[in-house]
Motif scaffolding. Structure first.
Motif, PDB file in Angstrom:
ATOM      1  N   UNK A 382       4.722  -9.622  -6.793  1.00 55.78           N
ATOM      2  CA  UNK A 382       4.998 -10.874  -6.085  1.00 55.78           C
ATOM      3  C   UNK A 382       3.719 -11.661  -5.839  1.00 55.78           C
ATOM      4  N   UNK A 383       3.879 -12.990  -5.714  1.00 58.63           N
ATOM      5  CA  UNK A 383       2.715 -13.865  -5.601  1.00 58.63           C
ATOM      6  C   UNK A 383       2.021 -13.843  -4.262  1.00 58.63           C
ATOM      7  N   UNK A 384       2.690 -13.335  -3.247  1.00 64.56           N
ATOM      8  CA  UNK A 384       2.072 -13.241  -1.928  1.00 64.56           C
ATOM      9  C   UNK A 384       2.795 -12.169  -1.127  1.00 64.56           C
ATOM     10  N   UNK A 385       2.166 -11.755  -0.035  1.00 59.55           N
ATOM     11  CA  UNK A 385       2.805 -10.785   0.845  1.00 59.55           C
ATOM     12  C   UNK A 385       4.066 -11.377   1.461  1.00 59.55           C
ATOM     13  N   UNK A 386       4.044 -12.681   1.761  1.00 60.06           N
ATOM     14  CA  UNK A 386       5.231 -13.334   2.306  1.00 60.06           C
ATOM     15  C   UNK A 386       6.373 -13.336   1.286  1.00 60.06           C
ATOM     16  N   UNK A 409       2.257  -4.548  -4.741  1.00 59.64           N
ATOM     17  CA  UNK A 409       1.687  -5.468  -3.759  1.00 59.64           C
ATOM     18  C   UNK A 409       1.234  -6.739  -4.483  1.00 59.64           C
ATOM     19  N   UNK A 410       0.988  -7.808  -3.723  1.00 57.47           N
ATOM     20  CA  UNK A 410       0.651  -9.104  -4.319  1.00 57.47           C
ATOM     21  C   UNK A 410      -0.766  -9.139  -4.894  1.00 57.47           C
ATOM     22  N   UNK A 411      -0.965 -10.013  -5.880  1.00 58.01           N
ATOM     23  CA  UNK A 411      -2.268 -10.195  -6.504  1.00 58.01           C
ATOM     24  C   UNK A 411      -2.109 -10.739  -7.909  1.00 58.01           C
ATOM     25  N   UNK A 412      -3.227 -11.051  -8.552  1.00 55.68           N
ATOM     26  CA  UNK A 412      -3.186 -11.593  -9.912  1.00 55.68           C
ATOM     27  C   UNK A 412      -2.755 -10.549 -10.932  1.00 55.68           C
TER      28      UNK A 412
END
Length: 470
Positions: A382-386, A409-412
């Motif tokens: 996912x693109x962000x934790x939100x 978890x989020x990240x590139x």
């Protein structure tokens, strides 16, 4: 009394640029005021320059720091990083942000994520702003009606120290996409179709404004995808006029104008759209109804065709340079002319990146599954934790897990392949990322760019698959 001459119609780009131009050098470049500087963990060179010159950030509250390129997706601390060197980079970034007194979303923050996902999500990106970041895909932010572009670290140091930047004014290009998109066709397909039409250098030196019925009907997530990949056509930036969809998206976000300021902000934003009769340096049109789900076959985003198409013969290209490049691409991709793309076997699937990792992207991918199981390794980031939290609350994460997808978890992650998430040598990957050049997802990796729904279809069939059949 003679009437004053009417003001010439202006483009949205021209309006925002003129509002931020402090002065213009006789040789051409303009000194622009910069509203937002987005910073990631690769910024240590800029901070080293500031410290060498004994300078501090000029306006720290307009700087936003988010680690994303190198962050681990299997944990939320620097200790989980792929190497001690990367862990030190993340720790150094945290220290630099604290030293400068800047807004900082660390790995354990609920606001962490890919910078180009977090900035709109948090209301950091607003219509009418100038936004820079030391990442080429900063053009993403233009989806909300901002001038946003990537810069180098020496330029980043200049912005940190002065909140200004020298820039040459680009030309303007309007891309009008009319008609109605067909079933299974997304903003990602529109962008790949555009780049296939104009080429990976087709928008060089231009600021693109996207317009037309298809664009107006896109959600903010779809618009962010369009503007994100503007850089893949060599544009300086991409942007879309703010409208009611934009205003509804922005309202109430953390850094958006407060309610007592809202009406004043809205009055300004409504005036940003290009005036009727505004002249662009170049015009390009696409018929949305003619666009099919797209897939790349080579090592440039311009090497894209409909999923129903076949790998082209290099001899079919019009000039020697392109013929040579196509032949080289096919050798690297281990493909032969005439091969059908629908049905081509893949080894791995990646769903994520600043192009396609928002909640709408994840919903589209999950909708394809319907109880089916992945038959190849599939990683969802996912693109962000939100976004991650929302996907988990909606049951999307459970759908992915039940189908055998890896939920991270989020990240590139595997888009940039800087954090240990890579495609192996010789492996073929269906990816929702933005670049497919040699080695982008790892040494020897072979990347096929697709939409989230197309990626999910590839995951459950093990092959590039026309999602419209599913």
């Amino acid at each position: 009394m003679a009437q004053a001459p009417a003001t010439a119609p202006r483009t949205m780009f021209g309006k925002i640029w003129d509002e931020h131009e402090i002065l213009r050098h006789p040789s051409g470049p303009s000194l622009l005021y910069i509203d937002r500087d987005l910073i990631h963990e690769g910024s240590f060179h800029a901070f080293a320059e500031l410290k060498r010159r004994r300078l501090k950030p000029r306006r720290p509250k307009q700087i936003f720091g988010i680690a994303d390129h190198y962050v681990p997706t299997l944990g939320r601390s620097a200790a989980d990083a792929a190497s001690p060197a990367i862990a030190r980079m993340i720790d150094t970034f945290d220290e630099n942000m604290k030293w400068g007194g800047m807004r900082h979303f660390g790995l354990t923050s609920r606001d962490q994520g890919i910078v180009h996902v977090v900035a709109p999500e948090q209301g950091i990106t607003l219509p009418g702003l100038t936004i820079v970041c030391s990442d080429s895909h900063t053009s993403t932010q233009g989806a909300l009606g901002a001038i946003a572009f990537g810069i180098g670290q020496s330029e980043n140091a200049h912005v940190l120290a002065t909140q200004t930047l020298w820039q040459v004014r680009p030309k303007t290009m309007r891309v009008t996409v009319d008609g109605v998109l067909g079933q299974g066709v997304t903003a990602k397909d529109v962008m790949l179709a555009l780049i296939a039409k104009i080429g990976a250098a087709g928008a060089g030196g231009h600021a693109i404004e996207y317009a037309g019925r298809v664009v107006r009907n896109l959600s903010i997530e779809g618009r962010l995808t369009l503007c994100n990949m503007s850089i893949e056509a060599a544009a300086r930036l991409g942007m879309i006029a703010p409208d009611e969809i934009t205003f509804s998206y922005v309202r109430g976000r953390h850094f958006a104008p407060a309610e007592q300021e809202w009406d004043m902000a809205l009055d300004h934003w409504r005036g940003l759209a290009s005036d009727e009769g505004a002249i662009f340096d170049r015009e390009v049109t696409l018929d949305g109804a003619e666009i099919a789900p797209m897939v790349t076959w080579g090592t440039s985003p311009e090497d894209a065709v409909a999923i129903t198409g076949r790998v082209p013969d290099p001899a079919s290209f019009g000039n020697a340079e392109k013929r040579k490049a196509a032949a080289k691409s096919l050798e690297y991709m281990d493909l032969t002319p005439g091969t059908a793309l629908d049905g081509l076997k893949v080894d791995k699937v990646f769903i994520g990146s600043c192009t396609n990792s928002r909640i709408e992207d994840l919903r589209a991918a999950a909708a394809v599954l319907k109880g089916r199981k992945a038959v190849v390794q599939t990683v969802v980031v996912p693109g962000s934790t939100r976004v991650k939290e929302q996907a988990e609350a909606e049951g999307i994460a459970a759908t992915f897990r039940d189908s055998g997808f890896e939920w991270r978890e989020s990240g590139c992650s595997m888009c940039a392949a800087m954090n240990g998430d890579v495609v192996g040598p010789g492996e073929r990957c269906a990816s929702t990322s933005n670049r497919n050049f040699v080695g982008r997802q790892g040494p020897g990796a072979r990347t096929h760019l697709v939409s989230p729904a197309m990626a999910a279809a590839a995951a459950i069939t093990g092959r590039l698959t026309d999602v419209r059949r599913i």
